[in-house]
Design a protein around this motif. Sequence first.
Motif, PDB file in Angstrom:
ATOM      1  N   LYS A   8      61.446  33.973  39.886  1.00 23.27           N
ATOM      2  CA  LYS A   8      61.048  34.198  38.202  1.00 23.27           C
ATOM      3  C   LYS A   8      60.617  35.303  38.075  1.00 23.27           C
ATOM      4  CE  LYS A   8      62.097  29.209  36.463  1.00 23.27           C
ATOM      5  NZ  LYS A   8      61.149  28.383  36.003  1.00 23.27           N
ATOM      6  N   ASP A   9      60.623  35.434  37.553  1.00 26.98           N
ATOM      7  CA  ASP A   9      59.619  36.442  36.431  1.00 26.98           C
ATOM      8  C   ASP A   9      58.281  36.227  36.492  1.00 26.98           C
ATOM      9  OD1 ASP A   9      61.716  37.977  35.719  1.00 26.98           O
ATOM     10  OD2 ASP A   9      61.360  38.286  33.326  1.00 26.98           O
ATOM     11  N   GLY A  10      57.473  37.559  36.836  1.00 22.35           N
ATOM     12  CA  GLY A  10      55.769  36.945  37.501  1.00 22.35           C
ATOM     13  C   GLY A  10      55.889  36.464  38.807  1.00 22.35           C
ATOM     14  N   GLU A  11      56.550  36.675  39.671  1.00 22.07           N
ATOM     15  CA  GLU A  11      56.492  35.865  41.479  1.00 22.07           C
ATOM     16  C   GLU A  11      56.377  36.988  42.790  1.00 22.07           C
ATOM     17  OE1 GLU A  11      57.926  31.358  40.326  1.00 22.07           O
ATOM     18  OE2 GLU A  11      59.782  32.530  40.800  1.00 22.07           O
ATOM     19  N   ILE A  12      55.575  36.533  43.153  1.00 23.31           N
ATOM     20  CA  ILE A  12      55.383  37.308  44.377  1.00 23.31           C
ATOM     21  C   ILE A  12      55.740  36.494  45.223  1.00 23.31           C
ATOM     22  CG2 ILE A  12      53.497  38.355  45.680  1.00 23.31           C
ATOM     23  CD1 ILE A  12      52.361  39.767  43.833  1.00 23.31           C
ATOM     24  N   CYS A  13      56.503  36.894  46.425  1.00 30.36           N
ATOM     25  CA  CYS A  13      57.085  35.723  47.578  1.00 30.36           C
ATOM     26  C   CYS A  13      56.504  37.108  49.093  1.00 30.36           C
ATOM     27  CB  CYS A  13      58.246  36.350  48.128  1.00 30.36           C
ATOM     28  SG  CYS A  13      59.561  35.488  48.788  1.00 30.36           S
ATOM     29  N   GLU A  14      56.125  35.482  49.689  1.00 33.63           N
ATOM     30  CA  GLU A  14      55.640  36.491  51.475  1.00 33.63           C
ATOM     31  C   GLU A  14      56.717  35.720  51.813  1.00 33.63           C
ATOM     32  OE1 GLU A  14      52.062  34.847  52.701  1.00 33.63           O
ATOM     33  OE2 GLU A  14      52.204  36.036  54.222  1.00 33.63           O
ATOM     34  N   LEU A  15      57.220  36.521  53.054  1.00 34.09           N
ATOM     35  CA  LEU A  15      58.200  36.197  53.674  1.00 34.09           C
ATOM     36  C   LEU A  15      57.571  36.472  55.021  1.00 34.09           C
ATOM     37  CD1 LEU A  15      60.336  37.680  51.286  1.00 34.09           C
ATOM     38  CD2 LEU A  15      61.503  36.523  52.795  1.00 34.09           C
ATOM     39  N   THR A  16      57.866  35.701  56.397  1.00 31.69           N
ATOM     40  CA  THR A  16      57.426  35.800  58.440  1.00 31.69           C
ATOM     41  C   THR A  16      58.682  35.678  58.337  1.00 31.69           C
ATOM     42  OG1 THR A  16      56.199  33.587  57.653  1.00 31.69           O
ATOM     43  CG2 THR A  16      55.225  36.156  56.818  1.00 31.69           C
ATOM     44  N   ASN A  40      48.527  32.624  42.671  1.00 30.17           N
ATOM     45  CA  ASN A  40      48.398  30.648  42.810  1.00 30.17           C
ATOM     46  C   ASN A  40      49.811  31.003  43.758  1.00 30.17           C
ATOM     47  OD1 ASN A  40      46.177  30.273  41.320  1.00 30.17           O
ATOM     48  ND2 ASN A  40      47.079  30.948  39.659  1.00 30.17           N
ATOM     49  N   LYS A  41      49.617  29.494  44.333  1.00 28.28           N
ATOM     50  CA  LYS A  41      50.909  29.086  44.909  1.00 28.28           C
ATOM     51  C   LYS A  41      51.966  28.479  44.192  1.00 28.28           C
ATOM     52  CE  LYS A  41      50.246  28.742  49.557  1.00 28.28           C
ATOM     53  NZ  LYS A  41      50.613  27.752  51.008  1.00 28.28           N
ATOM     54  N   ARG A  42      53.302  28.832  44.358  1.00 26.44           N
ATOM     55  CA  ARG A  42      54.296  28.192  43.345  1.00 26.44           C
ATOM     56  C   ARG A  42      54.843  26.841  43.762  1.00 26.44           C
ATOM     57  NH1 ARG A  42      55.834  31.595  37.955  1.00 26.44           N
ATOM     58  NH2 ARG A  42      53.722  31.107  37.060  1.00 26.44           N
ATOM     59  N   ASP A  43      55.367  26.495  43.864  1.00 33.70           N
ATOM     60  CA  ASP A  43      56.078  25.617  44.027  1.00 33.70           C
ATOM     61  C   ASP A  43      57.822  26.088  43.920  1.00 33.70           C
ATOM     62  OD1 ASP A  43      55.098  23.965  46.409  1.00 33.70           O
ATOM     63  OD2 ASP A  43      54.876  22.034  44.661  1.00 33.70           O
ATOM     64  N   LYS A  44      58.716  25.957  44.776  1.00 36.33           N
ATOM     65  CA  LYS A  44      59.812  26.162  43.755  1.00 36.33           C
ATOM     66  C   LYS A  44      61.128  25.081  45.217  1.00 36.33           C
ATOM     67  CE  LYS A  44      60.478  30.495  42.648  1.00 36.33           C
ATOM     68  NZ  LYS A  44      60.887  30.010  41.298  1.00 36.33           N
ATOM     69  N   LYS A  45      62.273  24.726  44.538  1.00 32.89           N
ATOM     70  CA  LYS A  45      63.408  24.540  44.989  1.00 32.89           C
ATOM     71  C   LYS A  45      63.966  25.034  45.525  1.00 32.89           C
ATOM     72  CE  LYS A  45      64.198  19.996  41.711  1.00 32.89           C
ATOM     73  NZ  LYS A  45      64.802  19.934  40.463  1.00 32.89           N
TER      74      LYS A  45
END
Length: 586
Positions: free
Chosen positions: A200-208, A220-225
């Motif tokens: 969603k708008d305003g979200e950052i994602c870290e991928l490893t 702040n961490k967000r839960d996502k389905k």
Amino acid sequence: MCGIIGYIGFRSAREVLLRGLKRLEYRGYDSAGVAIVNEGIKIEKRRGYIEKLKVNFDGTLGIGHTRWATHGVPEDRNAHPLTDCHGKIAIVHNGIIENHMELKNELAEKGHKFLSDTDSEVIAHLLEELYEGDLKKAFFRMIKKLKGSFAIAAIHADERRIMAAKMESPLVVGIGDHENFIASDIPAFLEYTNRVMVLKDGEICELTDDFVRIYDFEGNKRDKKVKKVEWSIENAEKSGYEHFMLKEIFEQPRAVDETLHSLFSRNDMNFDFSKVIIVACGTSYHAGLVGKYIMEELLHIPVEVYYASEYRYRPNVRDNALALFITQSGETADTLGAAKKAREEGLLTMAITNVLGSSITNYVEYVLYTHAGPEIGVAATKTFTAQLASLYYFAIQQAKIRGMIGMRRYRELINGLRKIPYKIENTLVRERRIIKEAEKISKKRDIFFIARSINYPIALEGALKMKEISYIHAEGYPAGELKHGPLALISSGVPVIALAPLDRTYEKMLSNIKEVAARGAYVIGISSQDEVEKYVNSWIKVPDVEPIFSPFVNVVVLQLLAYHTARILGREIDKPRNLAKSVTVE
Ligand code: F6R
């Protein structure tokens, strides 16, 4: 307007990125590039199609980009990925950084050297400026300084992670086992995984390699389905058709059927409004115009239809109106801007879109999804008929709820609607007949499309399809308007395509057909009525449907006519010049 992709895992990043970019090509195709981590960051990027890239290095972590130029002409140096001064950080960006001039000046004063004319390059230099040994930390600090719209992915030569962020441009995450993906759209990685998270708008994602974490811009961490995508990659490929557009034209029976099925189960349509304002662009605008005729006919309330680019800048108006936004991509900047304005005006807002979790869904209170599946051809076809299906269903439901129609008429209309996929199939079988006409009109310089009432928007849509893919000049007119000017353009041999369903304007249409025939026009009549053959040079028979549903069959003929005309002329049908699939700039 661009497509971005990122990969981290165990496969050949070169292969994942190049295959993914190919599937994102519909988002723009004037330049492309990839950056792969392999003892530093290696970059290959250039102007032109993805096929022009010569990637002679590989690795298991990288990012890629396919571009539709907004800032900076399509040239190698403006292609993404873009880097910082030392080539340690690489970024790809879709969107527009509105404050890039300000940031660029500040960074240039600090000694940063800019190599491109893009707004995006400031992102790489900002990251460099803020980097203190941790890309994630720098990324969080960087993002707060950006104004505008963006989907960004960034990598650092010394770190095994991808950082990404979304604001008003689409971004989805693909979850694999010991590998993860990020892209502007699901088909980019669907051959590897069908487990997705829509950002969603305003979200950052870290991928490893082993995890994906989502945060808000504050950290702040967000839960996502995680959602499972039901359609397969084959759906997003040509399945043997010469072009995506033709495949998508032939997918219309299914697109309409699936859209209707999803709507039949909706019983949350009890809205209070005394007027409807429909807002959209291009083909979606034409669907909106059809919607006006349907709603005025069935609901007897006023319906206004606006181009989104016009609605955005009109004065605020107080109204007990439903503002309905139609956008297949859900990402059209003008439509998003208009939706924002409607919310500010306090209107009830609803959207019809084909893309799950697309930006428009964050701007409105209610969403009706069309289920056309991914549309790759730049010219909209199946999403248009799916939009029509939603509009008809919505109007019929409203008419029933408001007591404007009785149960008998309600059932009649719903049954009529249920039969549309079958009627479209019976129209598609006319293809060979349509090809014959395409052969004739492909030699012409101008083509006119005329119709009345609910088919007037279909004449506009037929003309739009024709000009955007065949590059032949085409105009759609309400047939009754011809005598007020355009008739002057009708001379011997000029093709006029006339839509003549058996509705209350039928006799008038016949008069208009005679009018242009008398001036020597080459008239192609599209009608279910045998009688039409007498008045035209060529008649394309369409299946009988109740007149209110005639746009469905008529538009299919016009899509095929445009497609085959463009094919005969050897045009780049799926990627017409100067156009892109989703227009995320104003
Ligand atoms: C024409 C076409 C465009 C789009 C317009 C709006 O074939 O596809 O005119 O209809 O750019 O796009 P959406 O519906 O994604 O808002």
